[in-house]
Design a protein around this motif. Structure first.
Motif, PDB file in Angstrom:
ATOM      1  N   GLY A   1     -16.225  -8.373 -19.429  1.00 29.16           N
ATOM      2  CA  GLY A   1     -16.988  -8.928 -20.479  1.00 29.16           C
ATOM      3  C   GLY A   1     -16.398  -8.891 -21.843  1.00 29.16           C
ATOM      4  O   GLY A   1     -17.225  -9.215 -22.613  1.00 29.16           O
ATOM      5  N   LYS A   2     -15.333  -8.231 -22.246  1.00 31.52           N
ATOM      6  CA  LYS A   2     -14.473  -8.403 -23.412  1.00 31.52           C
ATOM      7  C   LYS A   2     -13.536  -8.832 -23.519  1.00 31.52           C
ATOM      8  O   LYS A   2     -12.502  -8.761 -24.561  1.00 31.52           O
ATOM      9  CB  LYS A   2     -14.629  -6.975 -23.860  1.00 31.52           C
ATOM     10  CG  LYS A   2     -15.966  -6.069 -23.807  1.00 31.52           C
ATOM     11  CD  LYS A   2     -15.590  -4.633 -24.160  1.00 31.52           C
ATOM     12  CE  LYS A   2     -16.966  -4.007 -23.907  1.00 31.52           C
ATOM     13  NZ  LYS A   2     -18.071  -4.464 -24.772  1.00 31.52           N
ATOM     14  N   ALA A   3     -13.212  -9.970 -22.729  1.00 34.39           N
ATOM     15  CA  ALA A   3     -11.984 -10.670 -22.723  1.00 34.39           C
ATOM     16  C   ALA A   3     -10.667  -9.841 -22.651  1.00 34.39           C
ATOM     17  O   ALA A   3      -9.604 -10.180 -23.008  1.00 34.39           O
ATOM     18  CB  ALA A   3     -11.865 -11.638 -24.025  1.00 34.39           C
ATOM     19  N   ALA A   4     -10.735  -8.848 -21.982  1.00 34.81           N
ATOM     20  CA  ALA A   4      -9.800  -7.772 -21.924  1.00 34.81           C
ATOM     21  C   ALA A   4      -8.937  -7.872 -20.627  1.00 34.81           C
ATOM     22  O   ALA A   4      -7.751  -7.961 -20.685  1.00 34.81           O
ATOM     23  CB  ALA A   4     -10.086  -6.561 -22.398  1.00 34.81           C
TER      24      ALA A   4
ATOM     25  N   ARG B   1     -10.272 -16.680 -21.303  1.00 36.31           N
ATOM     26  CA  ARG B   1     -11.028 -15.774 -20.845  1.00 36.31           C
ATOM     27  C   ARG B   1     -12.705 -16.268 -20.813  1.00 36.31           C
ATOM     28  O   ARG B   1     -13.293 -16.437 -21.746  1.00 36.31           O
ATOM     29  CB  ARG B   1     -11.154 -14.454 -21.462  1.00 36.31           C
ATOM     30  CG  ARG B   1      -9.676 -14.092 -21.673  1.00 36.31           C
ATOM     31  CD  ARG B   1      -8.964 -13.286 -20.319  1.00 36.31           C
ATOM     32  NE  ARG B   1      -8.056 -12.454 -20.825  1.00 36.31           N
ATOM     33  CZ  ARG B   1      -6.891 -12.803 -20.247  1.00 36.31           C
ATOM     34  NH1 ARG B   1      -6.574 -13.670 -19.618  1.00 36.31           N
ATOM     35  NH2 ARG B   1      -5.755 -11.830 -20.217  1.00 36.31           N
TER      36      ARG B   1
ATOM     37  N   CYS C   1     -15.472 -15.255 -19.859  1.00 35.62           N
ATOM     38  CA  CYS C   1     -16.342 -14.185 -20.281  1.00 35.62           C
ATOM     39  C   CYS C   1     -16.816 -14.339 -21.738  1.00 35.62           C
ATOM     40  O   CYS C   1     -17.791 -13.959 -22.398  1.00 35.62           O
ATOM     41  CB  CYS C   1     -16.228 -12.807 -19.732  1.00 35.62           C
ATOM     42  SG  CYS C   1     -15.096 -12.028 -20.837  1.00 35.62           S
ATOM     43  N   SER C   2     -15.490 -14.752 -22.456  1.00 35.97           N
ATOM     44  CA  SER C   2     -15.746 -14.975 -23.823  1.00 35.97           C
ATOM     45  C   SER C   2     -15.677 -16.209 -24.475  1.00 35.97           C
ATOM     46  O   SER C   2     -15.178 -16.548 -25.620  1.00 35.97           O
ATOM     47  CB  SER C   2     -14.681 -14.029 -24.666  1.00 35.97           C
ATOM     48  OG  SER C   2     -14.734 -13.620 -25.916  1.00 35.97           O
TER      49      SER C   2
END
Lengths: 163, 203
Positions: A41-44, A58, A60-61
């Motif tokens: 959820g953090k583009a990681a 990504r 989610c972001s």
């Protein structure tokens, strides 16, 4: 807001309550395409990677409002059982997945890479494929990416012969 | 005869007084010296305000000298091995825009602004002194051939520059720190510094 997105080649007209809703949730919950996964959820981690106008993103972001009028491709649209994308075929051939949760994101990232760099080196892979796999399938993925590059090159050659 | 002598003596006294005053260092150029001092002090103040911002991590993190973007208040190297790439936007298929969009993402904590990218390598400031940064800023061969007017516009109007005052929250949901000078005061300092000749202090 009303929004129009082309998802896997099909135009979708959607009514979205919050324009900042991550594209991921529209894809998964509204359009019921469950191949794209939620990870950090953090583009990681990259589990949610899909393509917007051919670019890896990504989801989610990525607020859905930015997808207005654009072409979105998910793992379901990359290929299917009958006609798998070279990346999907390579993943099968090299038996890459372990738990499999992160793999759609890796495959989407790889497909984007091959569109830009058809025959990537190990360095290209290290730079561009930065997703996270907690099963540690990186070694098999690297083999699969090289295999996918070969399959894609063969496919391009065969298609050019038929023209 | 006595009256004439007094008159002549008075005239000499008056002329002498005028001569002394005219050549007195306190008198000659009094206004100009003080004005120059004031201008220099003001110029230094504008310069320092401007540099307080330019050397703050909100700006410096994207002006690296090693082609590696930095993150956070402690300016750690950008996670995931991201570097400048060929065009200041990362790598071929994993670019800045893979994660960063044109505005901050308040749910993921990923920062964003229009044309998100590293500053060009010629504008690397990391490790430079304030005067070195200023020289580089003004050098047309390094600043993208920008005139003073171009630089004022860039520094006071560009969305990515002004993002420094609206940096959003981080991945933990914590507000990112702001530069030590307000946006309004920064703009005034930049405009004043250029208006006063963009003088770079020697120290």
């Amino acid at each position: 807001m009303k929004i129009s997105i082309t998802v896997n080649g099909v135009v979708k007209a959607l009514e979205i309550a919050d324009e900042n809703t991550p594209l991921l949730w529209v894809i998964r919950d509204t359009l019921n395409l469950k191949g794209t996964k939620f990870g950090c959820g953090k583009a990681a981690c990259g589990a949610c990677t899909l393509h917007v106008d051919g670019e890896a993103v990504r989801s989610c972001s990525y607020p859905v409002k930015f997808a207005e009028g654009k072409e979105v491709t998910t793992i379901e649209g990359l290929g299917d059982r009958e006609n798998p994308h070279p990346v999907q075929q390579a993943w099968i051939d090299e038996i890459v997945p372990q738990c499999g949760y992160c793999q759609p994101g890796f495959m989407m990232a790889t497909a984007a890479l091959l569109n830009k760099v058809p025959t990537p080196t190990d360095e290209d892979i290290d730079k561009n494929i930065i997703n996270v796999c907690r099963c540690g399938t990186y070694y098999r993925m690297r083999k699969a990416i090289h295999k996918a590059a070969e399959l894609q090159a063969d496919k391009v050659m065969n298609e050019s012969k038929t023209l | 005869m006595r009256l004439k002598a007094i008159y002549i003596f008075s005239m000499f006294l008056l002329l002498g007084l005028i001569f002394v005053l005219a050549n007195s260092p306190k008198f000659s150029g009094y206004e100009i010296v003080e004005k120059t001092k004031l201008q220099n002090q003001q110029g230094n103040e504008d310069f320092n305000k401007m540099m307080d911002v330019l050397t703050h991590q909100r700006c410096m993190n994207c002006h690296p000298s090693d082609h590696i973007p930095k993150q956070g208040d402690e300016s750690h190297p950008h996670y995931f091995g991201m570097t400048r790439g060929e065009d200041d936007h990362g790598f071929e298929a994993t670019t800045c825009n893979t994660c960063h969009q044109s505005e901050n993402n308040m749910s993921s904590g990923v920062p964003g602004a229009p044309h998100w990218a590293l500053a060009p390598a010629s504008m690397a400031w990391e490790g430079l002194t304030r005067t070195e940064i200023a020289k580089r800023l003004l050098d047309k061969s390094m600043n993208g051939n920008r005139s003073h007017e171009d630089l004022i516009k860039h520094m006071t109007e560009d969305d990515l520059v002004l993002w420094a005052w609206e940096p959003g929250v981080d991945a933990e949901g914590e507000q990112r720190t702001l530069p030590p000078v307000s946006k309004e005061d920064f703009k005034i300092a930049v405009e004043n510094w250029f208006a006063n000749g963009a003088v770079i202090p020697s120290k």
